[in-house]
Design an enzyme around this catalytic site. Structure first.
Site, short mmCIF file in Angstrom:
data_model
loop_
_atom_site.label_atom_id
_atom_site.label_comp_id
_atom_site.label_asym_id
_atom_site.label_seq_id
_atom_site.Cartn_x
_atom_site.Cartn_y
_atom_site.Cartn_z
N GLY A 238 0.79 -1.23 0.00
CA GLY A 238 0.00 0.00 0.00
C GLY A 238 0.82 1.27 0.00
O GLY A 238 0.25 2.36 0.16
N GLU A 276 4.38 -6.25 1.43
CA GLU A 276 3.79 -6.66 0.14
C GLU A 276 3.57 -5.47 -0.79
O GLU A 276 2.44 -5.23 -1.23
CB GLU A 276 2.43 -7.33 0.38
N GLY A 278 3.31 -3.28 -4.13
CA GLY A 278 3.16 -3.50 -5.57
C GLY A 278 3.50 -2.21 -6.30
O GLY A 278 4.58 -2.05 -6.86
N ARG A 279 2.57 -1.27 -6.19
CA ARG A 279 2.69 0.00 -6.92
C ARG A 279 4.04 0.70 -6.74
O ARG A 279 4.65 1.16 -7.71
CB ARG A 279 1.58 0.93 -6.41
N ARG A 315 -7.44 3.30 -14.54
CA ARG A 315 -7.42 4.00 -13.25
C ARG A 315 -8.19 5.33 -13.26
O ARG A 315 -8.93 5.61 -12.32
CB ARG A 315 -5.99 4.20 -12.75
N TYR A 319 -11.12 5.09 -10.62
CA TYR A 319 -10.84 5.74 -9.32
C TYR A 319 -10.74 7.26 -9.43
O TYR A 319 -10.21 7.90 -8.52
CB TYR A 319 -9.51 5.25 -8.74
N CYS A 344 -15.81 3.77 -26.32
CA CYS A 344 -17.17 4.29 -26.36
C CYS A 344 -17.77 4.39 -24.96
O CYS A 344 -18.72 3.68 -24.62
CB CYS A 344 -18.00 3.36 -27.23
N TYR A 371 -0.75 -1.33 -12.25
CA TYR A 371 -2.20 -1.37 -12.47
C TYR A 371 -2.61 -0.74 -13.80
O TYR A 371 -3.67 -0.13 -13.91
CB TYR A 371 -2.94 -0.73 -11.29
N1 LLP Z 1 -1.25 -6.88 -0.48
C1 LLP Z 1 -2.59 -7.04 -0.55
C2 LLP Z 1 -3.23 -8.04 0.31
C3 LLP Z 1 -3.34 -6.25 -1.43
O1 LLP Z 1 -4.66 -6.40 -1.48
C4 LLP Z 1 -2.68 -5.30 -2.24
C5 LLP Z 1 -3.43 -4.48 -3.19
C6 LLP Z 1 -1.28 -5.17 -2.14
C7 LLP Z 1 -0.59 -5.97 -1.24
C8 LLP Z 1 -0.48 -4.20 -2.95
O2 LLP Z 1 -0.88 -2.88 -2.81
P1 LLP Z 1 0.04 -1.69 -3.41
O3 LLP Z 1 1.35 -1.74 -2.70
O4 LLP Z 1 0.20 -1.92 -4.86
O5 LLP Z 1 -0.74 -0.47 -3.13
N2 LLP Z 1 -5.96 -1.30 -8.71
C9 LLP Z 1 -5.78 -0.31 -7.66
C10 LLP Z 1 -5.02 -0.85 -6.50
C11 LLP Z 1 -5.69 -2.09 -5.90
C12 LLP Z 1 -4.88 -2.70 -4.86
C13 LLP Z 1 -5.47 -3.95 -4.36
N3 LLP Z 1 -4.68 -4.61 -3.38
C14 LLP Z 1 -5.14 0.93 -8.24
O6 LLP Z 1 -4.88 0.98 -9.44
O7 LLP Z 1 -4.92 1.92 -7.52
#
Ligand code: LLP
Length: 414
Positions: A238, A276, A278-279, A315, A319, A344, A371
């Site tokens: 997150g 964990e 991601g982004r 996105r 969002y 469209c 994403y």
């Molecule tokens: N761990 C769990 C259990 C999660 O549900 C998520 C994201 C992450 C790690 C990684 O989160 P990050 O570090 O990437 O923020 N599609 C959305 C984001 C959805 C995230 C869902 N879970 C967007 O484009 O903002």
């Protein structure tokens, strides 16, 4: 390295490659990724964690194999949320004992895959799921290592669609259900090896992260009192990234430092810290390069219509996210263009951006490394965009978009 830069020619480059060159072979729309920037980001996080931690990359952010392999080589494990992601992580060379698996509704075949491949732990999200994991372990003759994903009931100041740790979210085991979860684990012969949480995405400060970790620290004592030997605490991902000019967010190593300090202060003995993200690992190191199809004057509004749409990067539509859009080359006076794609839907709209008039041939949509491709669809019979990977100052791999004929064949059942 942090995203696209403008060199002496004033042309936009990523990872040392001019974007116009990067997309020469693939055409547009195309995601261009800087693998060196991604590796550098990952190494900083892995170093911040040290030997007592593990960074599990949330592969949902971007599952392109060159990216996943780069992250694994930099020392990351993988966080997966489906059997498909688990297969992908394994195929990219992730060691099973570095893979964690969350998800609110895992099918039996997905649990079986996780159990038989011997991943680090399945993060269970309900008491009912613990019972199912125990049953699948018996059926497959395996032993189940489980992490309890706790819903910490912490409000994250983020978009409602990406907040997961509040008490109305579908995710995680409610604190009050913990005794039942522990009883189900004992009765089912499940080994509880971890506790985990994920507050939500796009955290711009460490406070909610630390608040959730404090809840986990409480839970550790409760789990241990039932005789389970825990090996790690997973504080989730997150970590936010800035999408707008002037926006500020705490960087990944600062989240790790705050989490580590909180854990150390609680003096829990030898417990690993798992994260964990991601982004934060990939967003800034990817751009979506798009060709301007044409301008459109409509009353007083100036639309700039481009060949990338919400099916490539959803996105903004989903969002109300803002992604900066830059001209790849060319100067001229800047005017406000409302940039939109060909799909469209009225929501296929990237918002208002200052861009030259006359418009450039190519534009780059920033922070598209996370994403973007992973949430892309073929809506309007539009192929998934091309992908171009850059490392060591050159293009190392090009994946062209499949032609529309492949999509047509599928609709025809061929
Ligand atoms: N761990 C769990 C259990 C999660 O549900 C998520 C994201 C992450 C790690 C990684 O989160 P990050 O570090 O990437 O923020 N599609 C959305 C984001 C959805 C995230 C869902 N879970 C967007 O484009 O903002």
């Amino acid at each position: 390295m942090s995203g696209p830069t403008r060199g002496e020619s004033s042309e936009l480059a990523l990872g040392g490659v001019l974007l116009s060159e990067a997309v020469r072979e693939s055409g547009t729309p195309a995601f261009v990724y800087d693998l060196d920037g991604i590796a550098e980001n990952a190494r900083a996080l892995v170093a911040a964690l040290g030997a007592r931690g593990l960074c599990c990359y949330a592969i949902k952010a971007n599952g392109a194999a060159p990216i996943v392999r780069t992250l694994i080589a930099a020392g990351c494990g993988v966080d997966v949320v489906s059997g498909g992601e688990l297969e992908l992580a394994l195929a990219c060379g992730a060691r099973p004992d570095t893979i964690v698996y969350s998800g609110v509704a895992k099918r039996d075949d997905e649990l079986d895959l996780a159990l038989t491949r011997g991943i680090r732990a399945i993060h269970a999200e309900s008491v009912e799921e613990i019972e199912r994991i125990a049953a699948r372990a018996r059926a497959t003759g395996t032993s189940a290592r489980v992490g309890l994903r706790v819903n910490p009931a912490v409000e994250a100041d983020t978009h409602a669609h990406i907040a997961t740790g509040h008490d109305e979210a579908k995710f995680g085991i409610a604190r009050e259900d913990l005794p039942r979860a522990l009883a189900a684990s004992r009765e089912g012969g499940v080994q509880v090896v971890a506790v985990s949480s994920h507050v939500g995405s796009m955290l711009m400060t460490t406070e909610p992260y630390v608040a959730a970790l404090r809840v986990l620290i409480d839970v550790v004592a409760e789990v241990r009192s039932h005789g389970f030997a825990l090996s790690y605490v997973d504080a989730g991902g997150g970590f936010g990234v800035p999408y707008r000019d002037g926006e500020r967010s705490v960087d990944g190593p600062a989240f790790v430092a705050a989490a580590r300090a909180t854990l150390d202060a609680a003096d829990l003995g030898a417990l690993q810290l798992v994260i964990e993200p991601g982004r934060a690992l990939v967003a800034a190191h990817g751009v979506l390069v798009s060709r301007v199809i044409q301008p459109k004057r409509s009353g007083t509004r100036r639309w700039l219509l481009i060949d990338a749409g919400m099916n490539d990067l959803i996105r903004p539509a989903l969002y109300q996210a803002h992604h900066r859009i830059l001209p790849v080359s060319g100067g001229g006076p800047l005017v406000d263009w409302r940039v939109a794609g060909p799909v469209c839907e009225s929501s296929d709209d990237f918002g208002v951006h200052p861009l030259p008039d006359p418009p450039p041939e190519l534009v780059a949509i920033r922070e598209a490394g996370a994403y973007g491709r992973s949430m892309a669809s073929t809506y309007n019979v539009r192929p998934i965009a091309a992908e171009v990977f850059v490392a060591g100052g050159r293009v190392v791999e090009v994946r062209r978009a499949p032609g529309a004929s492949a999509l047509v064949a599928r609709e025809l059942g061929q």
